[in-house]
Write a protein that holds these residues in place. Structure first.
Motif, PDB file in Angstrom:
ATOM      1  N   GLY A 140      -9.687 -19.161 -40.073  1.00  0.00           N
ATOM      2  CA  GLY A 140      -9.543 -20.308 -40.331  1.00  0.00           C
ATOM      3  C   GLY A 140      -8.556 -20.715 -39.199  1.00  0.00           C
ATOM      4  N   GLU A 141      -7.490 -21.774 -39.661  1.00  0.00           N
ATOM      5  CA  GLU A 141      -6.532 -22.364 -38.704  1.00  0.00           C
ATOM      6  C   GLU A 141      -5.449 -22.320 -39.236  1.00  0.00           C
ATOM      7  OE1 GLU A 141      -7.931 -25.968 -37.033  1.00  0.00           O
ATOM      8  OE2 GLU A 141      -9.249 -24.929 -35.741  1.00  0.00           O
ATOM      9  N   LEU A 142      -4.314 -21.881 -38.605  1.00  0.00           N
ATOM     10  CA  LEU A 142      -2.877 -21.998 -39.067  1.00  0.00           C
ATOM     11  C   LEU A 142      -2.165 -22.636 -38.116  1.00  0.00           C
ATOM     12  CD1 LEU A 142      -1.018 -21.024 -41.408  1.00  0.00           C
ATOM     13  CD2 LEU A 142      -0.600 -18.881 -39.996  1.00  0.00           C
ATOM     14  N   ASN A 143      -1.469 -23.748 -38.495  1.00  0.00           N
ATOM     15  CA  ASN A 143      -0.677 -24.593 -37.454  1.00  0.00           C
ATOM     16  C   ASN A 143      -1.771 -24.901 -36.414  1.00  0.00           C
ATOM     17  OD1 ASN A 143       1.749 -24.692 -39.117  1.00  0.00           O
ATOM     18  ND2 ASN A 143       2.348 -22.919 -38.022  1.00  0.00           N
ATOM     19  N   ASN A 144      -2.971 -25.185 -36.734  1.00  0.00           N
ATOM     20  CA  ASN A 144      -3.747 -25.776 -35.482  1.00  0.00           C
ATOM     21  C   ASN A 144      -4.256 -24.389 -34.696  1.00  0.00           C
ATOM     22  OD1 ASN A 144      -4.208 -28.331 -36.528  1.00  0.00           O
ATOM     23  ND2 ASN A 144      -2.248 -28.870 -35.411  1.00  0.00           N
ATOM     24  N   LYS A 145      -3.894 -23.201 -34.964  1.00  0.00           N
ATOM     25  CA  LYS A 145      -4.240 -22.272 -33.981  1.00  0.00           C
ATOM     26  C   LYS A 145      -5.260 -21.346 -34.808  1.00  0.00           C
ATOM     27  CE  LYS A 145      -0.938 -22.181 -30.996  1.00  0.00           C
ATOM     28  NZ  LYS A 145      -0.020 -23.279 -31.652  1.00  0.00           N
ATOM     29  N   PRO A 146      -6.383 -20.802 -34.129  1.00  0.00           N
ATOM     30  CA  PRO A 146      -7.381 -20.058 -34.817  1.00  0.00           C
ATOM     31  C   PRO A 146      -6.787 -18.659 -35.253  1.00  0.00           C
ATOM     32  CG  PRO A 146      -7.812 -19.896 -32.691  1.00  0.00           C
ATOM     33  CD  PRO A 146      -6.431 -21.147 -32.795  1.00  0.00           C
TER      34      PRO A 146
END
Length: 249
Positions: free
Chosen positions: A56-62
C-alpha cells in the motif's frame, strides 16, 4: 496487427518501468511491524506460499511491509521475495536486539554501519570468524544515505543521547551469556546482536538493493536477557516503528 501488438507491448513495458519502486519495511516478529500496519492506506494483502505481505502507501509513498520470521533463513527468504516480486528500491529492517556494547542500555538504538554473521565459522581453513566463503570481507555495508536518514529520524524521536551507529552481529542464536557478549564485542566490535540483519544484508547486496537495519535494545544480552527481553519487547518495537514513520516522509 503487428504494429498494434508492438505498440501494446511498448506501453506495457513503459508502465512497468515507470512503476515506482517500493520501500520495504521488515520486522522479524508481529510486534515489530504491527504499529506500521494501521498507517498504511490503499492496503492490499498478498500471499506467496504462506508468507503474507502488506502492500500500500505510507505517507503517500509506495511500501510493502512484512514479517520475516526469526532467524537468518527466514530473513534471506523474505529479502529474496521482496527483491523478485515487489519492485523494491530500498529495505528498512526494524526491530529489537540485545546490546553487546557495554555502554548501551535498554531502549537505546543502534543504526547499522556494518553487519556480520557471527556464527559463520571457517576458521579451520584459516579464515577469520564470520567470513563467508567467496567474500573478501565479513562485513556487509548498508546504504550510507539510509543510515544518515535513519540516524536523523532516531535522534528526532529519541534524542541524541539514546542513538548510536555501529556494527550489528547476526546469528541463529538468542544470546543470553556474558562471556558470549564480551566475545562478540571484542571480535566484531559489535554494538548489538540479533538473528536476521546480516542475512538480509547478504541477499540485498546480491540484488543491489540499498538497506539499513535499525535495532532498539531490549536487553543487555547477558544472564538477564530473557526476562528483560519479554518485559521490553513491545516498548522497544514501538520505538523502532516511530523511527520508520519519521523516515518515510
Amino acid at each position: 496487427m503487428f504494429r498494434l501488438l508492438a505498440a501494446l507491448l511498448s506501453v506495457f513495458s513503459f508502465q512497468s518501468m515507470a512503476a515506482p519502486e517500493r520501500i520495504a519495511i521488515v520486522g522479524a516478529m508481529d510486534v515489530e511491524i504491527e504499529g506500521v500496519l494501521p498507517k498504511i492506506t490503499n492496503l492490499d494483502k498478498q500471499t506467496i506460499g504462506n508468507h503474507l505481505f502488506y502492500v500500500g502507501e505510507l505517507n503517500n509513498k509506495p511500501v510493502v511491509v512484512t514479517k520475516s520470521g526469526v532467524g537468518k533463513v527466514n530473513a534471506a527468504m523474505t529479502t529474496t521475495l521482496l527483491a523478485t516480486e515487489f519492485n523494491v528500491g530500498s529495505i528498512i529492517f526494524t526491530g529489537i536486539a540485545g546490546a553487546s556494547a557495554p555502554e548501551l542500555e535498554p531502549m537505546d538504538v543502534v543504526i547499522s554501519t556494518a553487519l556480520v554473521q557471527h556464527d559463520v565459522d571457517l576458521t579451520v581453513f584459516g579464515s577469520p570468524m564470520g567470513l563467508i566463503d567467496g567474500y573478501d570481507s565479513r562485513e556487509f555495508i548498508p546504504s550510507e544515505q539510509l543510515v544518515e536518514r535513519a540516524l536523523s529520524s532516531a535522534k528526532k524521536v529519541l534524542g541524541e543521547e539514546r542513538v548510536t551507529t555501529g556494527v550489528i552481529a547476526s546469528g541463529d542464536q538468542f544470546i543470553a551469556n556474558k562471556e558470549k557478549v564480551a566475545y562478540l564485542y571484542q571480535e566484531f566490535n559489535a554494538k548489538a546482536v540479533e538473528m536476521e540483519g546480516a542475512a538480509l544484508a547478504q541477499v540485498a547486496d546480491k540484488f543491489a538493493i540499498p538497506y539499513v537495519v535499525i535495532r532498539t535494545m531490549s536487553d543487555k544480552a547477558d544472564g538477564s536477557a530473557v526476562l528483560s527481553y519479554e518485559e521490553m519487547k513491545k516498548a522497544t518495537a514501538d520505538n523502532s516503528v516511530a523511527i520508520i514513520l519519521d523516515m518515510v516522509k
